[in-house]
Design a protein around this motif. Structure first.
Motif, mmCIF file in Angstrom:
data_model
loop_
_atom_site.group_PDB
_atom_site.id
_atom_site.type_symbol
_atom_site.label_atom_id
_atom_site.label_comp_id
_atom_site.label_asym_id
_atom_site.label_seq_id
_atom_site.Cartn_x
_atom_site.Cartn_y
_atom_site.Cartn_z
ATOM 1 N N PRO A 108 52.227 83.531 56.032
ATOM 2 C CA PRO A 108 51.367 84.667 56.343
ATOM 3 C C PRO A 108 51.132 85.541 55.113
ATOM 4 C CG PRO A 108 53.597 85.077 57.115
ATOM 5 C CD PRO A 108 53.582 83.666 56.595
ATOM 6 N N GLU A 109 50.082 86.337 55.162
ATOM 7 C CA GLU A 109 49.798 87.272 54.085
ATOM 8 C C GLU A 109 50.696 88.505 54.212
ATOM 9 O OE1 GLU A 109 47.945 86.622 51.573
ATOM 10 O OE2 GLU A 109 47.296 84.685 52.346
ATOM 11 N N LEU A 155 66.664 85.441 55.859
ATOM 12 C CA LEU A 155 65.540 85.059 55.006
ATOM 13 C C LEU A 155 66.002 84.762 53.579
ATOM 14 C CD1 LEU A 155 62.528 84.756 54.420
ATOM 15 C CD2 LEU A 155 62.417 87.237 54.107
ATOM 16 N N ILE A 156 66.926 85.565 53.068
ATOM 17 C CA ILE A 156 67.449 85.328 51.722
ATOM 18 C C ILE A 156 68.174 83.989 51.653
ATOM 19 C CG2 ILE A 156 69.036 86.175 49.965
ATOM 20 C CD1 ILE A 156 68.474 88.994 50.938
ATOM 21 N N VAL A 157 69.019 83.719 52.658
ATOM 22 C CA VAL A 157 69.757 82.448 52.678
ATOM 23 C C VAL A 157 68.793 81.270 52.782
ATOM 24 C CG1 VAL A 157 71.471 81.094 53.932
ATOM 25 C CG2 VAL A 157 71.791 83.561 53.664
ATOM 26 N N CYS A 158 67.802 81.386 53.633
ATOM 27 C CA CYS A 158 66.829 80.295 53.784
ATOM 28 C C CYS A 158 66.029 80.095 52.508
ATOM 29 C CB CYS A 158 65.892 80.592 54.954
ATOM 30 S SG CYS A 158 66.674 80.510 56.575
ATOM 31 N N ILE A 216 59.486 87.387 64.437
ATOM 32 C CA ILE A 216 59.813 87.558 63.021
ATOM 33 C C ILE A 216 60.753 86.451 62.548
ATOM 34 C CG2 ILE A 216 60.822 89.117 61.330
ATOM 35 C CD1 ILE A 216 59.955 91.439 63.064
ATOM 36 N N SER A 217 61.699 86.069 63.396
ATOM 37 C CA SER A 217 62.612 84.978 63.031
ATOM 38 C C SER A 217 61.864 83.656 62.913
ATOM 39 C CB SER A 217 63.745 84.868 64.060
ATOM 40 O OG SER A 217 64.492 86.050 64.115
ATOM 41 N N TRP A 218 60.857 83.471 63.749
ATOM 42 C CA TRP A 218 60.061 82.251 63.648
ATOM 43 C C TRP A 218 59.297 82.191 62.331
ATOM 44 C CZ3 TRP A 218 59.703 77.640 65.703
ATOM 45 C CH2 TRP A 218 58.530 76.882 65.487
ATOM 46 N N LEU A 219 58.814 83.353 61.866
ATOM 47 C CA LEU A 219 58.157 83.400 60.552
ATOM 48 C C LEU A 219 59.147 83.018 59.438
ATOM 49 C CD1 LEU A 219 56.048 86.707 60.842
ATOM 50 C CD2 LEU A 219 55.232 84.333 61.026
ATOM 51 N N HIS A 223 58.776 79.415 57.272
ATOM 52 C CA HIS A 223 58.372 79.624 55.876
ATOM 53 C C HIS A 223 58.870 78.484 55.005
ATOM 54 C CE1 HIS A 223 57.408 81.657 52.178
ATOM 55 N NE2 HIS A 223 58.663 81.619 51.778
ATOM 56 N N ASN A 224 57.948 77.835 54.299
ATOM 57 C CA ASN A 224 58.336 76.714 53.457
ATOM 58 C C ASN A 224 57.646 76.768 52.097
ATOM 59 O OD1 ASN A 224 55.723 76.139 54.201
ATOM 60 N ND2 ASN A 224 56.223 74.320 55.422
#
Length: 224
Positions: A108-109, A155-158, A216-219, A223-224
């Motif tokens: 997403p933007e 998000l940081i870990v991912c 938000i968790s799905w985003l 995210h890849n």
């Protein structure tokens, strides 16, 4: 003629013009109120102390989210600095590539993430108020924003996991990490916001919170 008109009275008998010029509520020394929180006079203290005190207050709120308790300063001393920092950080990491030749990055933007977070928090807050919650609008937005902390950590870990070649095992690790962040964020929000809802309406208040952090968790996971 015995009676005389005294045109000049003794200075000591005149009404005193002295008074206390102190402003009500102003304290020259640091005191504490009934809840034990110091009363600060930010008009006299240096800017450095004000900034450091605000940073410490934000850090304490992050701590309360990671170790949630029903009675904390997160509801009493609300602010929007932490939610703004978390939202900006997550939107920056999650935003897709702006280059036209990078078609594989479908993230997403920046503005989309920003709108999802703030509009979603506003909708959850409005639902809480309509259900009879005894919490203000900005208090609820503050709680939801600070409770993004576990999701931001996920998000940081991912993001670190994505630095290596992706396998099924690494995707599973990302899934577990995101799920843990989502569950912790939902649990912390329920601890803080659940006490402000009528007992028979708590499930109706938790469901929008669940959806908010799920999106938000799905985003984060996609995210890849």
């Amino acid at each position: 003629m015995d009676s005389k008109l005294d045109m000049f009275e003794d200075v000591n008998t005149s009404p005193s013009l002295e008074g206390d010029m102190s402003i009500p509520g102003k304290r020259t020394t640091t005191a504490t109120n009934a809840s034990g929180v110091p009363d600060y006079n930010t008009l006299d203290e240096p800017i450095r102390e004000t900034v450091l005190r605000d940073i410490r207050a934000v850090g304490i709120k992050f701590y309360h989210v990671l170790y949630p308790k029903e009675k904390s300063s997160l509801l009493r001393d609300w602010d929007l600095w932490g939610p703004l920092v978390l939202c900006t950080f997550m939107a920056t990491i999650l935003q897709g590539s702006s280059s036209a030749d990078s078609m594989s990055d479908n993230g997403p933007e920046f503005a989309q993430v920003f709108v999802i977070v703030w509009i979603g928090a506003a909708i959850v807050t409005l639902n809480s108020k309509l259900l009879g919650g005894n919490i203000s609008f900005f208090q609820s937005v503050c709680v939801l924003g600070y409770c993004l902390t576990p999701v931001a950590i996920a998000l940081i870990v991912c993001r670190v996991i994505l630095l290596s070649h992706q396998t099924r095992l690494l995707f599973f690790l990302r899934f577990v990490t995101t799920t843990m962040g989502f569950a912790w964020a939902t649990y912390a929000s329920f601890i803080f916001l659940g006490q402000s809802q009528p007992p028979h309406r708590k499930p109706l208040a938790v469901y929008p919170i669940f959806l908010f952090f799920f999106i938000i968790s799905w985003l984060v996971l996609s995210h890849n």
